[in-house]
Design a protein around this motif. Structure first.
Motif, PDB file in Angstrom:
ATOM      1  N   ASP A  59      21.768  28.219   2.498  1.00 49.26           N
ATOM      2  CA  ASP A  59      22.606  29.917   2.803  1.00 49.26           C
ATOM      3  C   ASP A  59      24.631  29.487   3.083  1.00 49.26           C
ATOM      4  O   ASP A  59      25.380  30.374   2.796  1.00 49.26           O
ATOM      5  N   GLU A  60      25.164  28.214   2.691  1.00 46.30           N
ATOM      6  CA  GLU A  60      26.611  28.160   3.061  1.00 46.30           C
ATOM      7  C   GLU A  60      26.955  27.036   2.177  1.00 46.30           C
ATOM      8  O   GLU A  60      26.334  26.178   2.100  1.00 46.30           O
ATOM      9  N   PRO A  61      27.048  27.665   0.635  1.00 44.61           N
ATOM     10  CA  PRO A  61      27.108  26.517  -0.814  1.00 44.61           C
ATOM     11  C   PRO A  61      28.511  25.806  -0.287  1.00 44.61           C
ATOM     12  O   PRO A  61      28.311  24.770  -1.220  1.00 44.61           O
ATOM     13  N   HIS A  62      29.300  26.142  -0.121  1.00 46.05           N
ATOM     14  CA  HIS A  62      30.488  25.820   0.417  1.00 46.05           C
ATOM     15  C   HIS A  62      30.247  24.586   1.240  1.00 46.05           C
ATOM     16  O   HIS A  62      29.934  24.690   2.201  1.00 46.05           O
ATOM     17  N   ASP A  63      31.286  22.871   1.169  1.00 49.76           N
ATOM     18  CA  ASP A  63      31.301  22.508   2.365  1.00 49.76           C
ATOM     19  C   ASP A  63      32.701  22.675   2.786  1.00 49.76           C
ATOM     20  O   ASP A  63      33.194  22.221   2.258  1.00 49.76           O
ATOM     21  N   PRO A  64      32.784  22.478   3.942  1.00 53.97           N
ATOM     22  CA  PRO A  64      34.075  22.382   4.410  1.00 53.97           C
ATOM     23  C   PRO A  64      34.357  21.217   4.606  1.00 53.97           C
ATOM     24  O   PRO A  64      35.785  21.419   4.904  1.00 53.97           O
ATOM     25  N   ASP A  65      33.317  19.973   5.110  1.00 51.20           N
ATOM     26  CA  ASP A  65      34.026  18.751   5.044  1.00 51.20           C
ATOM     27  C   ASP A  65      35.038  18.277   4.061  1.00 51.20           C
ATOM     28  O   ASP A  65      35.868  18.338   4.094  1.00 51.20           O
ATOM     29  N   VAL A 124      29.872  17.713  -8.989  1.00 51.24           N
ATOM     30  CA  VAL A 124      29.592  19.022  -9.371  1.00 51.24           C
ATOM     31  C   VAL A 124      30.181  19.949  -7.556  1.00 51.24           C
ATOM     32  O   VAL A 124      29.161  20.259  -7.087  1.00 51.24           O
ATOM     33  N   ALA A 125      31.341  19.679  -6.984  1.00 47.39           N
ATOM     34  CA  ALA A 125      31.857  19.319  -5.582  1.00 47.39           C
ATOM     35  C   ALA A 125      31.507  20.980  -5.208  1.00 47.39           C
ATOM     36  O   ALA A 125      32.087  22.084  -5.885  1.00 47.39           O
ATOM     37  N   PRO A 126      30.427  21.880  -4.317  1.00 46.22           N
ATOM     38  CA  PRO A 126      30.541  22.596  -3.996  1.00 46.22           C
ATOM     39  C   PRO A 126      31.769  22.812  -3.247  1.00 46.22           C
ATOM     40  O   PRO A 126      31.997  23.361  -1.571  1.00 46.22           O
ATOM     41  N   VAL A 127      33.474  23.324  -4.162  1.00 46.49           N
ATOM     42  CA  VAL A 127      34.536  23.538  -3.107  1.00 46.49           C
ATOM     43  C   VAL A 127      35.647  24.636  -3.710  1.00 46.49           C
ATOM     44  O   VAL A 127      35.021  24.857  -5.008  1.00 46.49           O
ATOM     45  N   PRO A 128      36.219  25.810  -3.076  1.00 39.89           N
ATOM     46  CA  PRO A 128      37.067  26.489  -4.415  1.00 39.89           C
ATOM     47  C   PRO A 128      37.788  25.858  -4.693  1.00 39.89           C
ATOM     48  O   PRO A 128      38.776  27.138  -4.380  1.00 39.89           O
ATOM     49  N   TYR A 129      38.111  24.917  -4.833  1.00 42.03           N
ATOM     50  CA  TYR A 129      38.875  24.302  -5.534  1.00 42.03           C
ATOM     51  C   TYR A 129      40.093  25.018  -7.150  1.00 42.03           C
ATOM     52  O   TYR A 129      41.098  25.751  -7.310  1.00 42.03           O
ATOM     53  N   LEU A 130      39.211  25.268  -7.920  1.00 44.47           N
ATOM     54  CA  LEU A 130      39.586  26.351  -9.328  1.00 44.47           C
ATOM     55  C   LEU A 130      40.484  27.634  -9.023  1.00 44.47           C
ATOM     56  O   LEU A 130      40.543  28.065  -8.869  1.00 44.47           O
ATOM     57  N   THR A 131      38.666  28.388  -7.861  1.00 42.82           N
ATOM     58  CA  THR A 131      39.349  29.669  -7.787  1.00 42.82           C
ATOM     59  C   THR A 131      40.500  29.872  -6.744  1.00 42.82           C
ATOM     60  O   THR A 131      40.985  31.105  -6.871  1.00 42.82           O
ATOM     61  N   SER A 132      40.814  28.823  -6.195  1.00 45.22           N
ATOM     62  CA  SER A 132      41.910  28.988  -4.712  1.00 45.22           C
ATOM     63  C   SER A 132      42.930  28.293  -4.968  1.00 45.22           C
ATOM     64  O   SER A 132      43.903  28.826  -5.409  1.00 45.22           O
ATOM     65  N   PRO A 158      23.896  33.602  -8.027  1.00 40.64           N
ATOM     66  CA  PRO A 158      24.417  32.815  -9.147  1.00 40.64           C
ATOM     67  C   PRO A 158      23.320  31.814  -9.840  1.00 40.64           C
ATOM     68  O   PRO A 158      22.283  31.218  -9.258  1.00 40.64           O
ATOM     69  N   LEU A 159      23.244  31.385 -11.168  1.00 38.89           N
ATOM     70  CA  LEU A 159      23.140  30.250 -11.966  1.00 38.89           C
ATOM     71  C   LEU A 159      22.858  29.152 -10.758  1.00 38.89           C
ATOM     72  O   LEU A 159      22.537  28.211 -10.998  1.00 38.89           O
ATOM     73  N   ASP A 160      24.374  28.577 -11.055  1.00 40.50           N
ATOM     74  CA  ASP A 160      24.710  27.734 -10.719  1.00 40.50           C
ATOM     75  C   ASP A 160      25.565  27.608  -9.046  1.00 40.50           C
ATOM     76  O   ASP A 160      25.994  28.890  -8.645  1.00 40.50           O
ATOM     77  N   LEU A 161      24.641  27.343  -8.159  1.00 44.81           N
ATOM     78  CA  LEU A 161      24.836  27.326  -6.663  1.00 44.81           C
ATOM     79  C   LEU A 161      25.962  26.881  -6.036  1.00 44.81           C
ATOM     80  O   LEU A 161      25.814  27.211  -4.834  1.00 44.81           O
ATOM     81  N   THR A 162      26.880  26.212  -6.762  1.00 43.35           N
ATOM     82  CA  THR A 162      27.567  25.184  -6.497  1.00 43.35           C
ATOM     83  C   THR A 162      28.880  26.348  -6.042  1.00 43.35           C
ATOM     84  O   THR A 162      30.129  25.850  -5.775  1.00 43.35           O
TER      85      THR A 162
END
Length: 360
Positions: free
Chosen positions: A40-46, A87-95, A186-190
């Motif tokens: 339920d938490e797609p982002h990887d905070p670590d 396919v790193a689940p981090v908000p780099y591109l968006t933030s 979403p289609l892309d769960l990451t």
């Protein structure tokens, strides 16, 4: 007449690549991404903390006097190649790219300093599918507060602050806890999507939305090509490795002539994609022919990334069809990226207009 750009990777860029790849190997291997995509938490905070607080990568595009690295889009492109490869689940591109570019246009120094540390994450509240030339939705400004609903917002669930365009032409910073963020499947769960609902949310006007959003979407489209390059390169590399190991009739499958031809064609496509992505990153850095370079990169990147991941899935045979193998994550990322920041068709139309070429 300006000098021809050098699209080769510098020693510093290669060193950055090696450092990011090592970090992702430790924090973001395929098994970890698969497990997180099903949670339920797609982002990887670590992983995000290691990239930002450990390496300072969230501030690559932020000037040094504001606590950033003062680097260029070329370095950010190298980071995105590696993030795409994992396919790193981090908000780099968006933030660290899209929201940061909008804030740079608005000269929002305090927010830029906070984003540079990585402790705060921002998201531009514009639908992910919109390109630099698209028309985005706005919310209403009534009695000093914001009202409305925005859909298809990437990484809104990870954001601490949202950059919201309003109908008065302004771009407003809105705290995430002042709005309702509803996750969508979403289609892309990451890279999760969400609907953002504002019902009397207070906001701080940063500047004019028009130039800030266009600048942000242009940078997002241009550097997305580097992420797509990373996805495609992983697909090619892993497929070649697998076909060397898999045997039929007591010989490696990769030795069959028909498969050699398919892999050779794919290699050529990936090489050309690398040139287009590097040119877009360089153009964003220098400011020369930026719109054309970005449009060319995106017109080419999406079909190549999708083709590479489709080939990877097919050539991995039965194992490629399973949820346990990560190839489906790459195919979904490639498919989702193919409509992010404008479709390939829309960018081809832009190329035709900028180069004064007739389009169908």
């Amino acid at each position: 007449m300006s000098a021809q750009p050098d699209l080769l990777y510098s020693e510093e860029e290669e060193a950055l690549r090696a450092a990011v790849r090592d970090l992702l190997a430790d924090h973001c291997d395929a098994a970890a991404v698969l497990a997180r995509a099903e949670s339920d938490e797609p982002h990887d905070p670590d992983t995000w903390k290691a990239l930002t607080e450990g390496m300072g990568l969230a501030g690559l595009l932020v000037p040094e006097e504001l606590g950033g690295q003062g680097a260029t889009h070329r370095e950010a492109a190298v980071v995105l190649e590696e993030l795409g490869r994992a396919v790193a689940p981090v908000p780099y591109l968006t933030s660290a790219v899209v929201a940061t570019e909008a804030l740079l246009d608005c000269a929002a120094d305090d927010l830029l300093t906070e984003l540079a540390t990585g402790r705060r994450v921002a998201a531009l509240a514009v639908a992910l599918h919109l390109g630099p030339g698209g028309d985005w939705d706005t919310v209403r400004l009534e009695d000093g507060t914001l009202h409305g609903e925005l859909t298809g917002i990437a990484d809104a669930t990870a954001a601490d602050v949202l950059l919201v365009p309003a109908d008065d032409g302004g771009l407003y910073a809105v705290a995430a806890d002042a709005v309702t963020v509803t996750p969508r499947v979403p289609l892309d769960l990451t890279r999760p999507l969400a609907t953002v609902t504002l019902d009397g949310a207070p906001g701080r006007r940063l500047g004019e939305a028009g130039p800030a959003v266009r600048r942000a979407l242009r940078a997002g489209a241009g550097l997305l090509a580097s992420e797509q390059l990373g996805v495609a390169d992983w697909a090619l590399t892993e497929t070649v490795r697998y076909l060397k190991e898999r045997t039929q009739f007591n010989r490696p499958v990769g030795g069959f002539q028909a498969l050699k031809h398919r892999l050779a064609q794919l290699w050529l496509e990936v090489v050309n994609l690398r040139a287009a992505a590097r040119n877009a990153a360089d153009a964003l850095t220098t400011g020369e022919d930026t719109d054309l370079a970005v449009a060319v990169a995106q017109a080419y990147a999406a079909p190549v990334a999708v083709h590479a991941t489709e080939e990877a899935l097919q050539l991995h045979g039965g194992i490629g069809m399973t949820w346990e193998h990560p190839v489906h994550l790459y195919l979904k990322r490639a498919k989702a990226d193919s409509i992010a920041y404008g479709t390939a068709g829309a960018h081809r139309q832009t190329v035709g207009e900028l180069a004064a070429l007739p389009t169908p």
